[in-house]
Enzyme design. Structure first.
Site, short mmCIF file in Angstrom:
data_model
loop_
_atom_site.label_atom_id
_atom_site.label_comp_id
_atom_site.label_asym_id
_atom_site.label_seq_id
_atom_site.Cartn_x
_atom_site.Cartn_y
_atom_site.Cartn_z
N TYR A 81 0.83 -1.20 0.00
CA TYR A 81 0.00 0.00 0.00
C TYR A 81 0.87 1.26 0.00
O TYR A 81 1.89 1.33 0.70
CB TYR A 81 -0.89 -0.01 1.24
CG TYR A 81 -1.80 1.17 1.36
CD1 TYR A 81 -3.04 1.18 0.72
CD2 TYR A 81 -1.43 2.29 2.09
CE1 TYR A 81 -3.88 2.27 0.82
CE2 TYR A 81 -2.27 3.38 2.20
CZ TYR A 81 -3.49 3.37 1.57
OH TYR A 81 -4.32 4.45 1.67
N TRP B 244 1.09 5.69 -1.88
CA TRP B 244 0.73 6.62 -2.96
C TRP B 244 1.74 6.63 -4.08
O TRP B 244 1.39 6.90 -5.22
CB TRP B 244 0.57 8.04 -2.39
CG TRP B 244 -0.78 8.31 -1.84
CD1 TRP B 244 -1.47 7.56 -0.93
CD2 TRP B 244 -1.61 9.42 -2.16
NE1 TRP B 244 -2.69 8.14 -0.65
CE2 TRP B 244 -2.79 9.29 -1.38
CE3 TRP B 244 -1.48 10.51 -2.99
CZ2 TRP B 244 -3.83 10.21 -1.44
CZ3 TRP B 244 -2.52 11.44 -3.04
CH2 TRP B 244 -3.68 11.28 -2.28
#
Length: 773
Positions: free
Chosen positions: A115, A117
């Site tokens: 996980y 960005w």
């Protein structure tokens, strides 16, 4: 003397567009795009971060792993030195270890949720790259939902029959709000800093301008939350500061007033909603003997009962938009405020009207409410994961602690897999995960941890094999967000730092050694993929939207392309409102589910069949507050995105004596002998950290604000964190059995002035290195 070689290129980031000045292969300046009306200053950190000493410049292997091989619970992660190796050696080690785990334990023993960005480019999208690679070798155990909005992602489909992302993408646009709304009630505020961020990037930042247009048109704002600054100063918002985690109680108090003062839209509840008659006995107290009236809510929230009643009347008397920040559902029982806000909006009966109803995440990103038609496409294909095992994204510690144990999720029982190998790319769990001291202990259990990373952050330091990855300015890409009107060529500005390679080249190298190189690359180079993806998008947008965009070479040479995808008239759920029979919701009843038979059938004590006040496991109204009387908010920072560019100049300029700033109310500081600029020890029974004090009367007394993203820097494993990372203090438990989301905003602490000798911050120093093999 030779003149330096100079050039300028343009790039897209999650926080905006910047023109990048380069001299002799070194980035010397980043300038916000002149066409951006409200640029973010985060990008000013680009030059200092890209060339920081913490960059990883060659493949590295932890010395203990290299000497002894993969072992569970071997210790040493985060403390042992690293050994430089060649790329060929690194590829051999990674390929051999992945194959060993596959052959011995099966692909579900590979955790590849990974996980984070990462960067804004569409081809070099880290999550797509790693998932495509792992799918080529037989799959991986993945994760579901996000740290941003996990509770919403599960509860919203039950209530509205629409997924969280489609719901937020279809919400009413700002031009409609500015023209029709009279009152915006913002639970959790609408933080200006968050509107500067958009996943995938934004060409222009416009939210603050739209908010000012709303204000100029006479819209009134009410900011409900512990931080006054969560509403822009120019809005002159009324500030109501309840105890953190008590928003559901406040909403119930508002709803009770609507019910007993005949301010409820009974026709809307009858025609568009399911189960209000099951909820109302709880609201009025006939089912449990406790009316959820304003007096009851006042005792829990600290908001005067008369203020609650008066706000309810104003909401009923005006075209009102209720907005709920993501922060409310990142807390214990985080599903409840989202469900209760939907119930409250249903009682007002304004859902589907122009400028009224309910909105989730306005202000969480710059994209929400943007008057743009969403246009999907231009994505790097991941293919299908053959492994069906998964975990809720924030349950990684439980997975490592308790393989084989069952967990509940959205009405079904699942089993935690036995993760022997973790492969991460494009993220940093030491930023976003809670209770890091607990996670550190669990982090020693896997046999091998591999990461593609650009900087020596805590994720890299706590890995076994570290592969240096390029940043977006060291490769070519295409930048766009489906909710933005622009497509940008992201042309390589400088050569890769050191021996860094793109994630694509890294995975291609490993894939080649594992016999799947051709299927991973499809015989395409970086440029080939960019041309292919752009060409597919060009054909799709022409066929589906009737929009013509230039061919690739023209696009690449001339710069950004703006798509004619404005949408100034979108009103969320208007079709459903106008004809709920012809346009039903995709819920079991076809209506808004104030009571859910489905959720009720799950039998969860921590998430019953309608919105309910459930006391958080720790909050200022609990017995635990006697030991730890301060509620800590750990929101998103102003000076960076999450932990990205923490060593950059913008983030570093905000530090106080080298530590992350913590906002403290003057009354709380005075009672503890704390002054502005002091360093304090923030602690509870989960951990302790140091932070620099910034006194503020814009925070509720009894609350501190320590933003996330300071690079994790413990004196020793589990010891004093020197830099100000709040996740050594946060609670790691699921929001409920329904969503199992993160609960970072449910955390009590104590603070005291730190009077000892300040330990140096070493977060940005590379780890010790041994002689190469």
């Amino acid at each position: 003397m030779t003149e330096p070689t100079r050039k300028r290129t343009r790039t897209l980031t999650h926080w905006g567009v910047y023109d990048i000045d380069v001299e002799d292969e070194r980035i010397v300046a980043a300038h916000p795009w002149v066409d951006d009306p409200d640029p973010s200053n985060i990008g000013l950190s680009i030059p200092s971060a890209i060339h920081h000493e913490s960059r990883i410049t060659q493949p590295m292997v932890r010395s203990g792993w290299l000497e002894h091989g993969p072992r569970s619970n071997a210790g040493g992660r985060g403390t042992e030195p690293f050994v430089p190796v060649s790329w060929d050696r690194a590829f051999e080690l990674v390929a051999t270890e992945l194959q060993r785990v596959k052959d011995t334990h099966g692909n579900k023993a590979i955790y590849g949720g990974s996980y984070g960005w990462a960067s804004a480019g569409r081809f070099h999208h880290a999550l797509s790259q790693i998932h495509r690679f792992l799918n080529q070798i037989g799959g991986y155990t993945g994760s579901v939902n996000t740290y941003s909005s996990a509770a919403s992602e599960v509860i919203v489909p039950h209530v509205f029959g629409i997924g969280h992302m489609p719901f937020t993408q279809q919400q009413t646009v700002w031009p409609i709000i500015a023209h029709h709304t009279r009152l915006i009630v913002m639970f959790g505020g609408m933080p200006p800093k968050n509107t500067q961020i958009s996943a995938g990037g934004a060409g222009k930042h416009t939210v603050q301008n739209w908010l000012l247009k709303c204000k100029a048109n006479g819209v009134k704002f009410v900011n409900i939350g512990p931080l006054r600054g969560d509403a822009a100063e120019g809005l002159k918002a009324e500030w109501i500061a309840p105890r953190p985690n008590s928003d559901t109680a406040l909403m119930l108090g508002l709803a009770h007033t609507l019910a007993v003062e005949a301010l409820t839209d009974r026709d809307f509840l009858a025609t568009h909603c399911e189960g209000y008659e099951r909820f109302e006995p709880y609201l009025l107290g006939s089912s449990d003997g406790q009316p959820k009236d304003a007096n009851w809510a006042a005792a829990l929230t600290g908001v005067p009962a008369d203020d609650i009643r008066e706000l309810a009347r104003r909401m009923a008397g005006n075209r009102t938009l209720i907005t709920v920040a993501y922060s409310l559902q990142r807390a214990d029982h985080g599903e409840q405020p989202y469900w209760m806000a939907a119930t409250l909006a249903s009682m007002l009966g304004q859902i589907g009207l122009a400028g009224g109803g309910i909105g989730y995440g306005y202000g969480a990103f710059g994209r929400t409410g943007r008057p743009v038609k969403r246009v999907s496409g231009l994505t790097f294909p991941q293919h299908t994961n053959p492994v069906r095992d998964f975990i809720p994204v924030s349950r990684i510690t439980e997975m490592l602690e308790s393989p084989g144990e069952e967990f509940e999720y959205d009405g079904k029982s699942h089993t935690y897999p036995d993760a022997r190998l973790i492969y991460w790319c494009g993220g940093n769990p030491f930023h976003h995960h809670q209770d890091l001291n607990r996670m550190i202990r669990a982090w020693q259990k896997p046999e091998t941890i591999i990461v593609n990373e650009s900087w020596w952050n805590a994720m890299a330091r706590h890995s076994d094999i570290v592969l240096p990855a390029t940043t977006s300015l060291e490769r070519n890409d295409i930048g766009r967000s489906p909710e933005d009107t622009f497509i940008f060529p992201m042309q390589q500005a400088i050569a890769p730092v050191g021996e860094a390679r793109s994630d694509y080249d890294i995975f291609a190298g490993i894939a080649q050694r594992m016999g799947v190189g051709e299927s991973f690359t499809e015989g395409r180079s970086e440029e080939d993929w960019l041309r292919h993806l752009y060409g597919e998008f060009r054909e799709q947008i022409g066929r589906r939207e009737g929009i013509e965009i230039p061919e690739f070479d023209d696009f690449w040479s001339r710069g950004e392309v703006e798509l004619p995808t404005e949408d100034n008239d979108r009103v969320h759920l208007s079709k459903f409102r106008n004809d709920p029979v012809k346009h039903p919701l995709k819920t079991p009843s076809g209506k808004i589910e104030i009571f859910s038979e489905t959720i009720d059938s799950f039998g969860y004590d921590d998430c019953p069949g309608h919105a309910t006040w459930l006391e958080p496991s720790e909050w200022l109204g609990s017995d635990r507050a006697e030991r730890f009387p301060i509620h800590m908010i750990s929101n998103q920072p102003t000076t960076r995105l999450h932990s990205q560019h923490d060593p950059g100049v913008v983030s570093m300029a905000s530090k106080i004596q080298g530590r992350e700033p913590v906002a403290v109310h003057p009354d709380d500081a005075a009672s503890r002998g704390i002054n502005d600029g002091d360093v304090v020890r923030v602690f509870n029974d989960r951990g302790e950290c140091l932070a620099g004090v910034c006194l503020s009367d814009g925070i509720r007394p009894g609350v501190i604000n320590l933003s996330t993203g300071a690079w994790y820097d413990p004196e020793s494993p589990g010891g004093l964190e020197r830099h100000g990372n709040p996740n050594v203090l946060t609670l790691d438990k699921g929001t409920s059995s329904l969503a199992q989301g993160p609960t970072a905003h449910t955390a009590l602490v104590q603070i005291e002035k730190f009077d000892g000798e300040l330990p140096p911050v070493r977060a940005f120093e590379p780890p010790a290195m041994l002689t190469p093999e």
